[in-house]
Every structure is written in structure tokens, then in C-alpha cells.
Design an enzyme around this catalytic site. Structure first.
Site, short mmCIF file in Angstrom:
data_model
loop_
_atom_site.label_atom_id
_atom_site.label_comp_id
_atom_site.label_asym_id
_atom_site.label_seq_id
_atom_site.Cartn_x
_atom_site.Cartn_y
_atom_site.Cartn_z
N PRO A 129 0.83 -1.21 0.00
CA PRO A 129 0.00 0.00 0.00
C PRO A 129 0.86 1.26 0.00
O PRO A 129 2.05 1.21 0.31
CB PRO A 129 -0.80 -0.13 1.32
CG PRO A 129 -0.64 -1.55 1.75
CD PRO A 129 0.67 -2.02 1.21
N LYS A 161 8.31 1.77 0.71
CA LYS A 161 8.98 1.06 -0.40
C LYS A 161 10.18 1.86 -0.92
O LYS A 161 11.26 1.31 -1.12
CB LYS A 161 7.98 0.79 -1.53
CG LYS A 161 6.82 -0.10 -1.12
CD LYS A 161 5.88 -0.39 -2.26
CE LYS A 161 5.08 0.82 -2.68
NZ LYS A 161 4.17 1.28 -1.63
N HIS A 217 -25.96 9.10 20.48
CA HIS A 217 -25.48 8.33 19.32
C HIS A 217 -24.15 7.65 19.63
O HIS A 217 -23.98 6.44 19.40
CB HIS A 217 -25.34 9.27 18.12
CG HIS A 217 -24.94 8.59 16.85
ND1 HIS A 217 -25.82 8.34 15.83
CD2 HIS A 217 -23.75 8.08 16.43
CE1 HIS A 217 -25.20 7.72 14.84
NE2 HIS A 217 -23.92 7.56 15.19
N GLU A 218 -23.19 8.41 20.17
CA GLU A 218 -21.86 7.84 20.44
C GLU A 218 -21.91 6.85 21.59
O GLU A 218 -21.23 5.81 21.55
CB GLU A 218 -20.86 8.96 20.72
CG GLU A 218 -20.65 9.93 19.57
CD GLU A 218 -20.23 9.23 18.29
OE1 GLU A 218 -19.57 8.17 18.35
OE2 GLU A 218 -20.57 9.74 17.20
#
Length: 605
Positions: free
Chosen positions: A206, A211, A428-429
Site C-alpha cells: 500500500p 517502499k 449516538h456515540e
């Protein structure tokens, strides 16, 4: 490593400067040289010459009078006076009225000055610059203005280059590349045994996994010249120029052997060739690829030239390029694991001042799935945060906050939620966190916040795995889908309505449910059948269905059922734990950000 700079100014640059200078000469200087000398005189002399009938030609304007002597053609100029009878007196004296009296020099001299002389200067200067550039480039002809040259960056031996110690988290890749370093140091050890090194090594993985840094580390450890060029630099508008650049690159490499040639993003020129006849740019790309294949085959064994290449799309490369004899070895450079992330953080932390109590293992667990480049960015963001706060030491809080900055963006200080919206986000959380905590195979909650971020998130719940997690069973995936639906479920339980805040949760839950059916074989209806193919695994993993329309319809139905089943599970958990849901949401509403320890302390009461 120390970069050897190629001549920055091509020959065309110097020719252009010379041409511009000659144009300016012809426009401004030549007319002055070409103009005959004009003498200034007074008006009384002019009147006397009229009376003596010595005026040859005359030009009367509003500002000056230019006239010539009839005997020697000398040109005079004088000012204008009020003289109503001047025209008649000039006519009576036999003067010739004319425009542009100024005489030019002889045609031969004018031709030599304005045409021949600039041309001679242009040719002499061009030959001088050509010889100078040829001396700098080893006697090679540069009449093509640099076209066809590889333009590769050349790094010579340096004791201050990147080493393997500077690259962490890729132990398997370093072990594979260390053999190349040993060969460049002791080639006789391999030739005596009849072994030969791979001609080419392909680094795949990825973006951001290191690299390019690994390639430079190989050159640094080997202490040999290092040629670096991007695959896109071979692409040219003119047919044949890409192949010419390939020839030039390998010619330079042979001269400096032993050395390393690194081609970054090789998929730009190494893509699979099409079967049909193609023309235009595609034909140029294929010519470049064919030349690369030829050059790699042209090396004799143990020539001392090692070819390294990097790509994020190994599946798109031409089979002739990846076969044994060209790129013999493929080295995966994957995302680092927990231990690798911790080592990478420590490597980058050498460059900054860090507090003694910083625990890099906690930071590494929080940064699950981060690449080496992202971890370097996390450390740098932490240092910047410390500077903004007027401190010289980076603390644990700086590193943890920088992870949130990289993942979700900066805190939006100007985003003010209404009290009702703040309550909705809080529930919500907490819905996510509570559903995760009540399921046995969910990752522990690390942090919950309702502070809006620049990524668009109004809040988020961070879960952190205790260690490396490579496999997920069916129950764990179902629990994860239920956790994703927990936010929407909490809104329904408490407010009896739903909002747009669950859009990202819905997207992730749908992807997981579809992957269970089409890729992981976790359904009774389809069993172990692959109904989806994944391309570009290192660039997001795009997937496409490979089945009939009827099967696609069935998959859609099963995905809806799977998500709805998880949603119902989340609703049941929250309804049974309504008291804790209210207590935790109230606490989060007041504090805005709470830790996993605070969450678990209240949950366990």
C-alpha cells in the site's frame, strides 16, 4: 545520500538567451549604428544657406528642421522659428522638399552588421555551449536538447545515507533485501557457489509503507551509486523518446556498476499490453515497456546492476515483466503490525524531544491500520501541538490527540451545536460504545467524544484492539455490524426519530454484510462461492460482482436482512440498558470527551 546533480540548464536554454539578445540588438542598437551622424546648427546659419542657395533637401516639421548641404550632403538639424515666408524662400532657393532625409550607411556594411554578424555570434556561442555541456556529460552529444535522456537522479556513495536501522516495522522485507546488500559487498561468495542474484526485485504494498525508503536503505547499506527515476518520467509526447530514456538509463547504470537502479511507480510503463492493435500514446507506452524488457534481458549474470522497482498495483503489470529472469523476487511491504507500529513510532521519535512517561505501545494500538508515512505524520503533528502549547517536550496526550487529528481531522472550534443536537450526538456515540461493551468479541472502548472534527464527524467512538488481529470469525463480524448500528438504534430508543448522523455507519455496515456473503462465504444460501472480485487491493480494494442479475437481487435481500438483524440486536441491548444509556449520555454531554476507563467505571457502577 548525496545527490549528483545533472546539468540543470539544457542547451535550448542558452540558445534562447542568445536569440533574445540578438533580437534586442537588432531592435535597439542596430538602428543607432545604421543612422548617419546629424550636426546641430543655429537658425541664422540655416537662413544664410537659404540665401546662398546651398540647401539640398529639407524636411520641415513642427519641432525641428532637417536639411542637407547641397555641396557635401552633410545633414543638419535646427529648431523651428516663426517665419511665414520660409516655404516660399526655400522654394525660390531651389531646395527639394523631402521626408526621412537621414541617410543610411552603405548596403554592404548594413548587411554585414545586421545579418552576418548576429549569425556568426549565434553559431560561435552555440558551439561553445555544446562543447561545454558535452564535457560535463562525458562527451555525449547533446544536440537533441536533452530529449531521450533518462533524467534519473543519481546518488553517490555516502556515509550519511538511509540505513536499515532507519526503516522499522518491515523486518521480513529488510531480511529479503539484506541478501542483496551482502551480494554487492561480497559477490565472489555467491559466484563461487554458482549462485546468481535476482536481476530485479519488485516491492509491492500500500502507499506510505516505505517502499522507496527501503530502496534507498539498500543503496545506503551497499554504499554503491543509486539511480532513482519515476515510471511516469519515461512517458513522452514524441514516439520513441521513452524507449530512448530507458536505453540511456541502463547505459549509465552499466558504466557505474555495481549500482542500484530504482524505478518508482513502475506500473506507469509496465502495464499489461493489449491484444489488439493500439495506436498513439498507448503504442509509445508499449515501446517503452518493450525496451525495458530488452534491457533487463541484456544484463549478463552477476553484472553488479540490481534493479529495484515499486508499485501499488502489481496485478496490472505485464507478465513478461514479472517473470523469473527479470523481476525474480517479489517483496511485500505491508502495513505494519502492532510491534512494527511501535518500532516506527520510536524511530521517528528520535528526531523530537519526548517526555519520559510516553507509552508508545498504547499509541501503536490506537493507530491500528496506519502506514509508516501516517505514523511519521502522527509524530510530527504531536510535536507541532507541543510547540503550539509553548512546550518543548511531546507528551502522551499530544500523541493521542495527533492520532485523532490524522484520523478525523482537527477540532472545529467554530462549529457550535444546538443543545438538542448535542444530546442526539451524545446518545449516538454512547449507543456505539454501549453495544460494543455488551458484546463479548468487541474491541474495548478507548475514547468517546462529541467535539466536531474537520472531517465532518460530529463525534466518534474509538475502539482499540488489545493486540494483533488478523482473522475475524462470523460472530465477530456480526458484532461489529451491530456496533455500527448502535448509534442509530440509540436515537430511535431515546428520541423516537432518526437523523443523518449515521450515514458513515450505514455505509460500513453494508460493506461488511455484503463481504460476508460475496467474499467470505459466510452464508448458507451461497456457501463457499466467490461472488465478488477485488481489484487494486493496495489502493482501496475496489470490488465488482461476478454473478447473474438474479443472484445480485438475492444478495441485496440477504444484505438487508443481515443489517436489520444486527440493528435489532443493538436495539435490544440498548432497551435493556436504558438506565446506563441515559447516565452515560448525560456524563458525555457534560464532559464532551471521556476516556475508556471513565466509560467502564460508570458502566460497571
Amino acid at each position: 545520500m548525496k545527490e549528483v546533480k545533472n546539468p540543470k540548464k539544457p542547451l535550448a536554454y542558452y540558445y534562447s538567451i542568445t536569440l533574445i539578445a540578438l533580437l534586442l540588438f537588432n531592435i535597439f542598437v542596430a538602428p543607432l549604428l545604421n543612422r548617419q551622424h546629424v550636426e546641430q546648427t543655429d537658425y541664422s546659419t540655416f537662413m544664410r544657406m537659404i540665401a546662398e542657395k546651398k540647401i539640398g533637401k529639407v524636411d520641415v516639421s513642427d519641432t525641428e528642421i532637417i536639411f542637407t548641404d547641397k555641396d557635401d550632403n552633410t545633414i543638419y538639424v535646427t529648431g523651428v522659428m516663426y517665419d511665414p515666408t520660409l516655404t516660399q524662400r526655400l522654394y525660390d532657393s531651389g531646395a527639394e522638399f523631402a521626408k526621412d532625409i537621414e541617410q543610411t550607411m552603405s548596403p554592404v556594411l548594413s548587411y554585414l552588421l545586421t545579418l552576418i554578424l548576429p549569425l556568426v555570434i549565434f553559431v560561435i556561442f552555440g558551439q561553445f555551449m555544446r562543447k561545454k555541456l558535452m564535457d560535463q556529460m562525458g562527451g555525449k552529444d547533446v544536440m537533441s536538447f536533452g530529449m531521450g535522456k533518462s533524467n534519473a537522479k543519481i546518488y553517490v556513495q555516502s556515509t550519511h545515507g538511509i540505513r536499515f536501522d532507519d526503516v522499522a516495522g518491515e523486518d521480513e522485507a529488510k531480511e529479503s533485501l539484506a541478501e542483496i546488500v551482502d551480494y554487492l559487498h561480497n559477490p565472489s561468495k555467491y559466484t563461487d557457489a554458482g549462485a546468481s542474484m535476482p536481476k530485479g526485485i519488485l516491492l509491492v504494498g500500500p502507499p506510505g509503507t516505505g517502499k522507496t525508503m527501503l530502496a534507498k536503505a539498500v543503496a545506503g547499506e551497499s554504499n554503491v551509486p543509486f539511480f532513482s527515476i519515476s515510471g511516469s518520467e519515461f512517458v513522452e509526447m514524441f514516439v520513441g523518446m521513452g524507449a530512448s530514456k530507458v536505453r540511456d538509463l541502463f547505459s549509465q547504470a552499466k558504466e557505474k556498476a555495481p549500482c542500484i537502479v530504482f524505478i518508482d511507480e513502475i506500473d506507469a510503463i509496465g502495464q499489461k499490453r493489449s491484444g489488439g492493435g493500439q495506436y498513439g500514446g498507448n503504442d509509445e507506452r508499449e515501446q517503452t515497456l518493450n525496451q525495458l524488457l530488452t534491457e533487463m534481458d541484456g544484463f549478463e549474470d552477476n553484472s553488479g546492476v540490481i534493479i529495484l522497482a515499486a508499485t501499488n498495483r502489481p496485478e496490472s503489470l505485464d507478465p513478461a515483466l514479472t517473470r523469473p529472469g527479470r523481476f525474480d523476487r517479489r517483496v511485500p511491504v505491508e502495513l505494519p503490525d502492532l510491534k512494527g507500529r511501535e518500532e516506527i513510532l520510536k524511530v521517528h521519535a528520535r528526531k523530537i524531544k519526548v517526555a519520559e512517561d510516553v507509552d508508545f505501545s498504547v499509541v501503536a494500538r490506537m493507530a491500528s491500520g496506519a502506514s509508516g508515512a501516517e505514523l511519521a505524520n502522527i509524530v510530527n503533528e504531536a510535536a507541532l501541538r507541543a510547540v503550539r502549547d509553548g512546550r518543548k517536550l511531546v507528551t502522551q496526550a499530544d500523541l493521542e490527540e495527533s492520532i485523532e487529528t490524522v484520523i478525523a481531522g482537527y477540532q472545529k472550534k467554530n462549529a457550535i451545536l444546538t443543545d438538542k443536537e448535542k444530546w442526539i450526538v451524545s446518545y449516538h456515540e454512547i449507543g456505539h460504545a454501549l453495544v460494543a461493551a455488551r458484546q463479548t468479541h468487541s474491541a474495548p472502548v478507548q475514547k468517546i467524544t462529541i467535539i466536531p472534527r474537520t472531517s465532518g464527524a460530529l463525534g466518534y467512538t474509538m475502539q482499540v484492539e488489545e493486540g494483533n488481529h488478523y482473522l475475524m470469525n462470523k460472530e465477530e463480524i456480526e458484532n461489529k455490524i451491530a456496533t455500527l448500528t448502535g448509534g442509530r438504534a440509540a436515537e430511535e430508543v431515546v428520541f423516537g426519530s432518526i437523523t443523518t448522523g449515521a450515514s458513515n455507519d450505514i455505509e460500513q455496515a453494508t460493506k461488511l454484510a455484503r463481504a460476508m456473503l460475496t467474499r467470505y462465504g459466510m452464508s448458507k444460501e451461497f456457501g463457499m462461492v466467490a461472488l465478488e472480485t477485488v481489484t487494486n487491493q493496495y489502493l482501496g480494494g475496489d470490488a465488482s460482482l461476478a454473478c447473474s442479475p438474479e443472484t445480485q437481487t438475492k444478495i441485496d435481500q440477504l444484505v438487508v436482512e443481515q443489517v436489520e438483524k444486527a440493528h435489532q440486536k443493538a436495539l435490544d441491548i440498548l432497551q435493556n440498558d436504558r438506565a446506563k444509556l441515559d447516565e452515560l449520555a448525560k456524563y458525555l454531554h457534560e464532559k464532551e470527551t471521556i476516556t475508556g476507563e471513565e466509560f467502564m467505571r460508570i458502566l460497571n457502577g
